[in-house]
Write a protein that holds these residues in place. Structure first.
Motif, PDB file in Angstrom:
ATOM      1  N   SER A   4       0.823  -1.202   0.000  1.00  0.00           N
ATOM      2  CA  SER A   4       0.000   0.000   0.000  1.00  0.00           C
ATOM      3  C   SER A   4       0.857   1.252   0.000  1.00  0.00           C
ATOM      4  O   SER A   4       1.975   1.262   0.532  1.00  0.00           O
ATOM      5  N   ALA A   5       0.299   2.304  -0.605  1.00  0.00           N
ATOM      6  CA  ALA A   5       0.835   3.653  -0.492  1.00  0.00           C
ATOM      7  C   ALA A   5      -0.248   4.477   0.188  1.00  0.00           C
ATOM      8  O   ALA A   5      -1.329   4.679  -0.358  1.00  0.00           O
ATOM      9  N   VAL A   6       0.042   4.947   1.406  1.00  0.00           N
ATOM     10  CA  VAL A   6      -0.950   5.635   2.233  1.00  0.00           C
ATOM     11  C   VAL A   6      -0.469   7.058   2.505  1.00  0.00           C
ATOM     12  O   VAL A   6       0.720   7.277   2.750  1.00  0.00           O
ATOM     13  N   LEU A   7      -1.399   8.011   2.476  1.00  0.00           N
ATOM     14  CA  LEU A   7      -1.082   9.400   2.815  1.00  0.00           C
ATOM     15  C   LEU A   7      -1.954   9.825   3.993  1.00  0.00           C
ATOM     16  O   LEU A   7      -3.182   9.802   3.907  1.00  0.00           O
ATOM     17  N   ILE A   8      -1.284  10.220   5.084  1.00  0.00           N
ATOM     18  CA  ILE A   8      -1.979  10.621   6.312  1.00  0.00           C
ATOM     19  C   ILE A   8      -1.656  12.084   6.592  1.00  0.00           C
ATOM     20  O   ILE A   8      -0.505  12.420   6.905  1.00  0.00           O
TER      21      ILE A   8
END
Length: 597
Positions: free
Chosen positions: A258-262
């Motif tokens: 996954s590539a997650v942006l928080i």
């Protein structure tokens, strides 16, 4: 279904398979057709290497007026890259857009043993949209100035000497996170509106053996504040407006990565889009547009955290924000069984550093031991029904088959006299069914099995193509999985012995043989680890039934039933269900009698 019908269906399947086999094109014909298609595809195109060099060396055309406008000095330039890395990640930054151009996860490989790169190249876009003096500007089109720092890099685009945008990337010594800070300095006088938007487009590359299965498990996820994570449709193209609350995070999820942006401050609103790609080596295209507040202060900072890593449940859970819930553990109640029962036991066994083939074996044994009381009860109930079959046949001969309502009433009387529950064999099996179904979601989404081999199975997270056809067979595919075959054969054998125990006759006797054949086609492309578990479950069921058969004596059961039958009956209060059932059957009998008149 009688024997002739079953035989006919089986012969039809053989004819279909034989037709596909004998009518398939020869190897020479396939090569010839491929050459024709390749020539059509490449007609009028330059060689790939030439095209690549043109893109690299020729700067994009820019209007001369734009060079004198906002960020004019950043409109042209030569693309250069800066690499920041740690023990787990290799991040390549591009000065064009100041963005992350590519991400490599160092300690992982693709199924083909190549470096595992989540996304790369021009098909990845990342930038902020501003409205400056009535004109839209996207940072993805600007050439930034890169400055390497101790633990990362800073990218700067100047509007003027004291007005600029900084992108600062920081990477720790290890782990899967990249801190990303955006500093907008002095642009409050030229940026119009109270919001800016973030646009991120990415084409995620194939990492696994089966591209189709990888597509089925890949999609954008997101989470509203104080809500559970949700996702777009995983099986078709979709665009979704996210306007039901502030957005805590979003991710571009693949099957196992996954590539997650928080964001530090949740996004105000946004939209997500997904498209399935047919081009070889590519899985899906993702697009996200997220809005952030712009409060017209001289200096504004926006903090973010990227996660580029595996979809291992424990690793995702460490990130917080309930990101681990994007691992599909099934529907209710299956996900609770997997999360709070199966997964903890699996993690416990994993701590012994055994091979995963042995872990699955021990996990199956533990489950069978836990379910053994229900299995025993189910067997005894079926044994009672089998012992009663001669008396039921006598009732059937006496009443006749032309009055099924009366026949069922007589059966119920017999059950009541001997103290047998006709559903006693089914209920324990139904209680075990959620655990059997839970594994259907558990193993296909278990990152730990990825790349792990056992016996002839090179990767327990995907199918073992023990037999490769070289062409596609309807219902089966282009291969046969040996473990799936073993699972199917063991299920057929189990069905045979189960029919002997339960005394099944007529159509019910043959229906049990159809389901394993159907599952052969369904599970042939599922992970070998899942088929291995079902095979072990069947083998252990054989062992359980063998041991239970030694413990259960049909003669004693028959004697107990006859003893119950001879006892004086004490009238018990009927349950609501029993009363309704008897009332329904009484009405059916009355209707049948009226029709005869």
């Amino acid at each position: 279904m009688d024997r002739n019908t079953f035989t006919g269906l089986f012969l039809i399947m053989i004819i279909l398979a034989g037709g596909v086999f004998f009518m398939r094109p020869s190897e020479a014909e396939v090569k010839k057709e491929q050459q024709v298609q390749d020539s059509i595809k490449n007609a009028g195109k330059k060689p790939a290497a030439t095209q690549q060099s043109v893109v690299a060396n020729v700067p994009k055309a820019v209007d001369s007026a734009a060079l004198k406008g906002p960020f004019g000095a950043n409109m042209t330039g030569t693309e250069q890259t800066t690499v920041i890395e740690n023990e787990n990640l290799k991040i390549t930054l591009s000065n064009l857009g100041g963005k992350i151009q590519s991400v490599e996860i160092k300690n992982q490989k693709t199924y083909g043993k190549k470096p595992l790169i989540l996304f790369d190249g021009d098909q990845n876009k990342f930038g902020f949209n501003f409205n400056i003096n009535g004109k839209p500007f996207n940072t993805n089109n600007l050439y930034f100035t890169a400055t390497k720092t101790a633990n990362g890099a800073t990218m700067r685009a100047n509007y003027s000497e004291n007005q600029y945008i900084d992108f600062t990337y920081s990477i720790p010594a290890n782990g899967y996170n990249v801190d990303f800070n955006v500093n907008v300095n002095g642009l409050n006088q030229v940026v119009q509106g109270n919001t800016i938007s973030l646009n991120w487009e990415a084409t995620l590359l194939q990492q696994e053996k089966d591209a189709k299965k990888e597509q089925e498990h890949s999609g954008p996820y997101f989470k509203y504040e104080k809500e559970n994570p949700d996702h777009l449709n995983l099986h078709k193209d979709e665009k979704k407006e996210l306007t039901e609350g502030k957005i805590e995070w979003f991710s571009f999820k693949q099957h196992f990565f996954s590539a997650v942006l928080i964001p530090t401050t949740p996004f105000e609103k946004g939209d997500l889009e997904i498209k399935t790609l047919t081009e070889p080596g590519k899985i899906k295209w993702y697009n996200a547009n997220m809005q952030l507040a712009f409060n017209q202060q001289p200096t504004q900072n926006y903090g973010f955290k990227f996660y580029f890593g595996t979809n291992k449940f424990s690793v995702l859970k460490e990130q917080g924000h309930e990101i681990e819930k994007q691992v599909d553990l099934g529907y209710w109640p299956l996900k609770y069984i997997n999360r709070f029962v199966v997964l903890p036991v699996f993690n416990l066994l994993e701590g012994f550093n055994w091979g995963y083939g042995l872990i699955i074996l021990v996990l199956t044994i533990l489950l069978k031991l836990a379910m053994s009381p229900l299995t025993y009860k189910s067997y005894v109930s079926m044994a009672k029904m089998r012992v009663l079959k001669p008396e039921m046949d006598e009732i059937k001969a006496k009443v006749g088959e032309d009055n099924p309502t009366l026949l069922q009433q007589e059966y119920l009387k017999l059950y009541k006299q001997v103290g047998v529950n006709p559903l006693g064999g089914c209920l324990p099996m139904l209680l075990q069914l959620p655990f059997v179904m839970a594994f259907f979601f558990f193993f296909p989404n278990l990152f730990e099995l990825r790349g792990e081999s056992f016996l002839w199975m090179k990767d327990l997270s995907t199918y073992d193509d023990f037999i490769k056809f070289g062409f596609t067979v309807p219902f089966i595919g282009d291969h046969l999985s040996l473990m799936c075959i073993l699972m199917t054969v063991s299920t057929l054998i189990y069905t045979y012995f189960n029919n002997q125990i339960s005394g099944a006759t007529g159509q019910m006797k043959y229906i049990g043989y159809i389901m394993p054949i159907i599952f052969l086609g369904v599970l042939n492309s599922y992970p070998s680890g899942l088929n291995y578990y079902y095979f072990l479950a069947n083998m252990l069921t054989f062992l359980q039934q063998f041991l239970i058969r030694k413990m259960v004596d049909d003669t004693k059961i028959h004697a107990i039933l006859q003893e119950n039958k001879a006892k004086p009956k004490v009238e018990k209060k009927k349950s609501g269900f029993q009363a309704r059932l008897e009332d329904y059957m009484r009405q059916q009998q009355q209707q049948a009698n009226q029709k005869k008149k």
